[in-house]
Design a protein around this motif. Structure first.
Motif, mmCIF file in Angstrom:
data_model
loop_
_atom_site.group_PDB
_atom_site.id
_atom_site.type_symbol
_atom_site.label_atom_id
_atom_site.label_comp_id
_atom_site.label_asym_id
_atom_site.label_seq_id
_atom_site.Cartn_x
_atom_site.Cartn_y
_atom_site.Cartn_z
ATOM 1 N N ILE A 93 0.858 6.662 -6.882
ATOM 2 C CA ILE A 93 -0.275 7.474 -7.352
ATOM 3 C C ILE A 93 -0.019 8.960 -7.097
ATOM 4 C CG2 ILE A 93 -2.719 7.986 -6.960
ATOM 5 C CD1 ILE A 93 -3.098 4.954 -6.444
ATOM 6 N N ILE A 94 0.414 9.299 -5.882
ATOM 7 C CA ILE A 94 0.627 10.722 -5.554
ATOM 8 C C ILE A 94 1.728 11.319 -6.435
ATOM 9 C CG2 ILE A 94 1.470 12.292 -3.755
ATOM 10 C CD1 ILE A 94 0.059 10.497 -1.700
ATOM 11 N N ARG A 95 2.814 10.588 -6.587
ATOM 12 C CA ARG A 95 3.952 11.141 -7.349
ATOM 13 C C ARG A 95 3.683 11.124 -8.854
ATOM 14 N NH1 ARG A 95 9.196 8.270 -5.383
ATOM 15 N NH2 ARG A 95 7.879 6.428 -5.602
ATOM 16 N N MET A 96 2.893 10.150 -9.322
ATOM 17 C CA MET A 96 2.531 10.161 -10.743
ATOM 18 C C MET A 96 1.630 11.364 -11.041
ATOM 19 S SD MET A 96 2.888 8.797 -13.717
ATOM 20 C CE MET A 96 3.307 7.057 -13.776
ATOM 21 N N LEU A 97 0.659 11.633 -10.146
ATOM 22 C CA LEU A 97 -0.225 12.787 -10.351
ATOM 23 C C LEU A 97 0.562 14.097 -10.320
ATOM 24 C CD1 LEU A 97 -3.412 11.794 -8.304
ATOM 25 C CD2 LEU A 97 -3.198 11.977 -10.799
ATOM 26 N N ALA A 98 1.584 14.181 -9.460
ATOM 27 C CA ALA A 98 2.413 15.394 -9.425
ATOM 28 C C ALA A 98 3.182 15.540 -10.750
ATOM 29 C CB ALA A 98 3.382 15.344 -8.255
ATOM 30 N N THR A 99 3.649 14.421 -11.273
ATOM 31 C CA THR A 99 4.395 14.468 -12.544
ATOM 32 C C THR A 99 3.475 14.857 -13.703
ATOM 33 O OG1 THR A 99 5.849 12.713 -11.701
ATOM 34 C CG2 THR A 99 5.909 13.135 -14.085
ATOM 35 N N THR A 100 2.294 14.214 -13.764
ATOM 36 C CA THR A 100 1.399 14.451 -14.909
ATOM 37 C C THR A 100 0.593 15.740 -14.731
ATOM 38 O OG1 THR A 100 -0.381 13.137 -13.890
ATOM 39 C CG2 THR A 100 1.170 11.962 -15.298
ATOM 40 N N GLY A 101 0.038 15.929 -13.516
ATOM 41 C CA GLY A 101 -0.860 17.062 -13.294
ATOM 42 C C GLY A 101 -0.138 18.380 -13.057
ATOM 43 N N LEU A 154 10.965 0.230 -5.333
ATOM 44 C CA LEU A 154 10.124 -0.443 -6.331
ATOM 45 C C LEU A 154 9.132 0.540 -6.943
ATOM 46 C CD1 LEU A 154 9.299 -3.157 -7.658
ATOM 47 C CD2 LEU A 154 7.627 -3.422 -5.809
ATOM 48 N N SER A 155 8.469 1.322 -6.086
ATOM 49 C CA SER A 155 7.501 2.312 -6.551
ATOM 50 C C SER A 155 8.169 3.316 -7.500
ATOM 51 C CB SER A 155 6.907 3.043 -5.342
ATOM 52 O OG SER A 155 6.079 4.094 -5.747
ATOM 53 N N THR A 156 9.364 3.773 -7.123
ATOM 54 C CA THR A 156 10.084 4.761 -7.937
ATOM 55 C C THR A 156 10.498 4.167 -9.283
ATOM 56 O OG1 THR A 156 10.927 5.751 -5.891
ATOM 57 C CG2 THR A 156 12.057 6.351 -7.939
ATOM 58 N N VAL A 176 -0.823 2.501 -21.564
ATOM 59 C CA VAL A 176 -0.010 3.636 -21.118
ATOM 60 C C VAL A 176 -0.877 4.594 -20.289
ATOM 61 C CG1 VAL A 176 1.491 5.526 -21.830
ATOM 62 C CG2 VAL A 176 1.457 3.404 -23.154
ATOM 63 N N ALA A 177 -2.140 4.784 -20.719
ATOM 64 C CA ALA A 177 -3.054 5.655 -19.961
ATOM 65 C C ALA A 177 -3.281 5.099 -18.560
ATOM 66 C CB ALA A 177 -4.381 5.793 -20.696
ATOM 67 N N PHE A 178 -3.377 3.768 -18.453
ATOM 68 C CA PHE A 178 -3.567 3.133 -17.143
ATOM 69 C C PHE A 178 -2.336 3.362 -16.259
ATOM 70 C CE2 PHE A 178 -2.940 -0.700 -14.489
ATOM 71 C CZ PHE A 178 -4.062 -0.596 -13.674
ATOM 72 N N LEU A 179 -1.155 3.114 -16.818
ATOM 73 C CA LEU A 179 0.092 3.239 -16.044
ATOM 74 C C LEU A 179 0.372 4.676 -15.614
ATOM 75 C CD1 LEU A 179 2.479 0.922 -18.133
ATOM 76 C CD2 LEU A 179 1.579 0.462 -15.836
ATOM 77 N N THR A 180 -0.050 5.626 -16.440
ATOM 78 C CA THR A 180 0.325 7.027 -16.210
ATOM 79 C C THR A 180 -0.851 7.896 -15.789
ATOM 80 O OG1 THR A 180 -0.031 7.527 -18.540
ATOM 81 C CG2 THR A 180 2.205 6.903 -17.898
ATOM 82 N N LEU A 181 -1.930 7.264 -15.392
ATOM 83 C CA LEU A 181 -3.115 7.991 -14.913
ATOM 84 C C LEU A 181 -3.610 9.010 -15.943
ATOM 85 C CD1 LEU A 181 -2.003 8.469 -11.176
ATOM 86 C CD2 LEU A 181 -3.226 6.545 -12.203
ATOM 87 N N LEU A 229 0.833 -1.216 0.000
ATOM 88 C CA LEU A 229 0.000 0.000 0.000
ATOM 89 C C LEU A 229 0.862 1.259 0.000
ATOM 90 C CD1 LEU A 229 -2.904 -0.923 2.446
ATOM 91 C CD2 LEU A 229 -3.034 -0.551 -0.025
ATOM 92 N N TRP A 230 1.976 1.225 0.713
ATOM 93 C CA TRP A 230 2.910 2.359 0.745
ATOM 94 C C TRP A 230 3.455 2.622 -0.667
ATOM 95 C CZ3 TRP A 230 3.978 6.523 3.234
ATOM 96 C CH2 TRP A 230 5.234 7.132 3.162
ATOM 97 N N ALA A 231 3.872 1.548 -1.324
ATOM 98 C CA ALA A 231 4.407 1.684 -2.689
ATOM 99 C C ALA A 231 3.336 2.243 -3.634
ATOM 100 C CB ALA A 231 4.914 0.331 -3.192
ATOM 101 N N LEU A 232 2.103 1.744 -3.480
ATOM 102 C CA LEU A 232 1.000 2.182 -4.354
ATOM 103 C C LEU A 232 0.651 3.648 -4.107
ATOM 104 C CD1 LEU A 232 -0.777 0.809 -6.490
ATOM 105 C CD2 LEU A 232 -2.467 0.374 -4.703
ATOM 106 N N LEU A 233 0.604 4.007 -2.831
ATOM 107 C CA LEU A 233 0.287 5.396 -2.467
ATOM 108 C C LEU A 233 1.334 6.354 -3.040
ATOM 109 C CD1 LEU A 233 -1.633 7.132 -0.580
ATOM 110 C CD2 LEU A 233 0.190 6.965 1.119
#
Ligand SMILES: [Zn+2]
Ligand SMILES: [Zn+2]
Length: 301
Positions: free
Chosen positions: A47-55, A181-183, A217-222, A40-44
Motif C-alpha cells: 500500500i505505501i509503495r503503491m501510493l508513492a508510485t501513483t501519488g 512477494l509484495s514487490t 485495475v483501480a482496485f490493484l493500483t489504488l 501484514l508486512w507484505a500488505l503494508l
C-alpha cells in the motif's frame, strides 16, 4: 540509447534484473510459509509503495496535478524506487513517451503495438522491459536538474535492496520472502495499467487511444485503473470520475484520498480536478472517433 552514459545504462538494466530476482525470491514463501505478521508486512509495503508510485511518481512528478514541497517529492521518490519502480527520471520519461504516442508505434508498452492479442498483452505487461523500448526517448530536464532526484534515479536500486535487507532484519527469510512477494505483486499491479487498462473496461471519455476504466485495475493500483479519465484529463489529481447517462459520477480513488490527506497535512496544494462542465463536454457520446477506437480494440484482442 546514444544519449545515455554507460553507467546510466548499467544502472537502468539493474531495474528489470531486480524484478526477475523478486519473482524468484517470492518462491521463498513456499519454504517458510507466511505468518499473519509477514502477510501484514507484505500488505503494508504494497500500500505505501503503491501510493508513492501513483501519488508521487505519477500524479505529482509526471503530471503535476498538485503541488507539494520538494521534500515530499524526494522522500516519495525514494519510497517509489524501493518498490523496484526505477528512478524518477526514468519513470517520468517512459510515461511521457506513453502519453505522447499512446497505442501508436512509439508507445513503449501498448498492447496493440507491435503485437496484438495475447502476445500484445504479454508485451505491455512484461515483455517491453526486456527490449530497447525500456530506454525512454529522452530524460526530463526538470527532474534531471534536481540533484537529489537525479541521484535517486541513478541509484534507484539502493532503496529496493535496503528495504529487502530491513525485511530480513525484522523477520528473517520469511519476511524477506514477503518483501519479494509484495514487490512482485506490486510490479504486476502497476503493469496492468499498461496492459489491461488499454484492453478491458469502459470508455466514458473521448481520447485518441484505447485507454479504459476498469474496477479491477483501480482496485490493484489504488485508483489508477480509471485510466480513460486519466488519458482524457492527464492533469487531474482525481482519476475516479466517470459520466453515466449525462451525469458525472465519482468512483473510489484511494490515491486521490491520499493526496487529500497530504493537503490536510499542508503537504499538498493547488489540487487540479476538472469541472463537471469540462467532464460532460469530454463525454464520449459527443464524439464518434472514440467508438471507432473501441470497435477496433474489440476486434483486435
Ligand atoms: Zn495509458
Ligand atoms: Zn499518466
Amino acid at each position: 540509447m546514444k544519449q545515455y552514459s554507460q553507467l546510466t545504462i548499467i544502472s537502468y538494466i539493474v531495474g528489470p534484473t531486480l524484478i526477475v530476482v523478486s519473482h524468484l525470491g517470492s518462491l521463498l514463501i513456499i519454504v517458510t510459509g507466511l505468518s499473519w505478521g509477514a502477510v501484514l508486512w507484505a500488505l503494508l509495503l504494497y500500500i505505501i509503495r503503491m501510493l508513492a508510485t501513483t501519488g508521487i511518481y505519477h500524479r505529482l512528478l509526471t503530471h503535476k496535478s498538485y503541488q507539494a514541497p520538494t521534500s515530499v517529492l524526494c522522500i516519495g521518490s525514494i519510497v517509489a524506487a524501493s518498490a523496484g519502480q526505477m528512478g524518477p527520471s526514468w519513470w517520468k520519461a517512459h510515461h511521457m513517451d506513453h502519453h505522447q504516442c499512446s497505442d501508436q508505434e512509439e508507445d513503449p508498452h501498448s498492447p496493440y503495438m507491435p503485437f496484438k492479442g495475447i502476445k500484445g498483452f504479454w508485451w505491455s505487461q512484461v515483455g517491453w522491459l526486456f527490449s530497447p523500448h525500456f530506454f525512454p526517448s529522452k530524460l526530463p530536464t526538470d527532474v534531471e536538474s534536481n540533484l537529489v532526484l537525479k541521484v535517486v534515479d541513478r541509484l534507484h536500486f539502493i532503496p529496493t535492496v535496503a528495504l529487502g535487507a530491513l525485511s530480513y532484519y525484522i523477520g528473517g527469510v520469511e519476511y524477506l520472502g514477503a518483501f519479494f512477494l509484495s514487490t512482485t505483486v506490486l510490479f504486476h499491479g502497476v503493469a496492468t495499467v499498461n496492459s489491461l487498462s488499454h484492453i478491458l473496461g469502459e470508455q466514458p471519455f473521448t481520447t485518441n487511444d484505447y485507454s479504459r476504466n476498469h474496477w479491477l485495475v483501480a482496485f490493484l493500483t489504488l485508483g489508477e485503473g480509471w485510466h480513460n479519465l486519466h488519458h482524457a484529463f492527464q492533469w487531474s489529481a482525481r482519476h475516479g470520475i466517470t459520466v453515466r447517462k449525462g451525469q458525472v459520477a465519482y468512483l473510489p480513488d484511494p490515491t486521490f484520498w491520499f493526496i487529500k490527506i497530504l493537503e490536510f497535512l499542508k503537504l499538498a496544494s493547488k489540487i487540479r480536478v476538472p469541472s463537471e462542465p469540462e467532464l460532460i463536454a469530454r463525454a464520449r457520446n459527443r464524439n464518434c472517433q472514440n467508438s471507432v477506437f473501441k470497435a477496433e480494440a474489440e476486434t483486435s484482442v
